[in-house]
Design an enzyme around this catalytic site. Structure first.
Site, PDB file in Angstrom:
ATOM      1  CB  ILE A   1      -0.912  -0.004   1.249  1.00  0.00           C
ATOM      2  CG1 ILE A   1      -1.748  -1.295   1.265  1.00  0.00           C
ATOM      3  CG2 ILE A   1      -1.811   1.225   1.286  1.00  0.00           C
ATOM      4  CD1 ILE A   1      -2.284  -1.663   2.626  1.00  0.00           C
ATOM      5  CB  CYS A   2       1.330   3.924  -2.400  1.00  0.00           C
ATOM      6  SG  CYS A   2       2.230   5.463  -2.564  1.00  0.00           S
ATOM      7  CG  LEU A   3      -1.616   5.291   4.053  1.00  0.00           C
ATOM      8  CD1 LEU A   3      -2.575   6.305   3.422  1.00  0.00           C
ATOM      9  CD2 LEU A   3      -2.382   4.288   4.903  1.00  0.00           C
TER      10      LEU A   3
END
EC number: 2.3.2.23
Length: 152
Positions: A87-89
């Site tokens: 996840i790109c968070l």
């Protein structure tokens, strides 16, 4: 052996059991407090509504000073989720803070489902569709939701 990371994870688990955020559950895997399974339910009245999405969280002994490695186990179609489920968070990377607990991590990921950041795409096809053809994007999301019902 009880380390600061393990003590903190026990506290996080207790808090998650006593006061679970809506649409989120999580627990350590078997007898390993450092490896968690979690489920995020798709938020109501969104294309994600009705979905059941599984995640894994891997913690290191550096937790809470370093974020866990979080991945969707369920197949996803989202601008900020890579094909491998990572996840790109920002809070899982450069904006991490030790004040975040497991509930905050999962709540942030649940919010990301409905509020993607197409400027930081992990899935360029999903980002393009989200920006250019919301209807087609929503159709693809609904496919993923339906698949989540039958995935083991």
């Amino acid at each position: 052996m009880s380390t600061p990371a393990r003590k903190r994870l026990m506290r996080d688990f207790k808090r998650l059991q006593q006061d679970p955020p809506a649409g989120i559950s999580g627990a350590p895997q078997d007898n390993n407090i450092m490896l968690w399974n979690a489920v995020i339910f798709g938020p109501d009245d969104t294309p994600w509504d009705g979905g059941t999405f599984k995640l894994s969280l891997q913690f290191s002994e550096d937790y809470p000073n370093k974020p866990p490695t979080v991945r969707f186990v369920s197949r996803m179609f989202h601008p900020n989720i890579y094909a491998d489920g990572s996840i790109c968070l920002d809070i899982l990377q450069n904006q991490w803070s030790p004040i975040y607990d497991v509930a905050a991590i999962l709540t942030s990921i649940q919010s990301l489902l409905c509020d993607p950041n197409p400027n930081s795409p992990a899935n360029s096809e999903a980002a393009r569709m989200f920006s250019e053809s919301k209807r087609e994007y929503n159709r693809r999301v609904r496919e993923v939701v339906e698949q989540s019902w039958t995935a083991d």
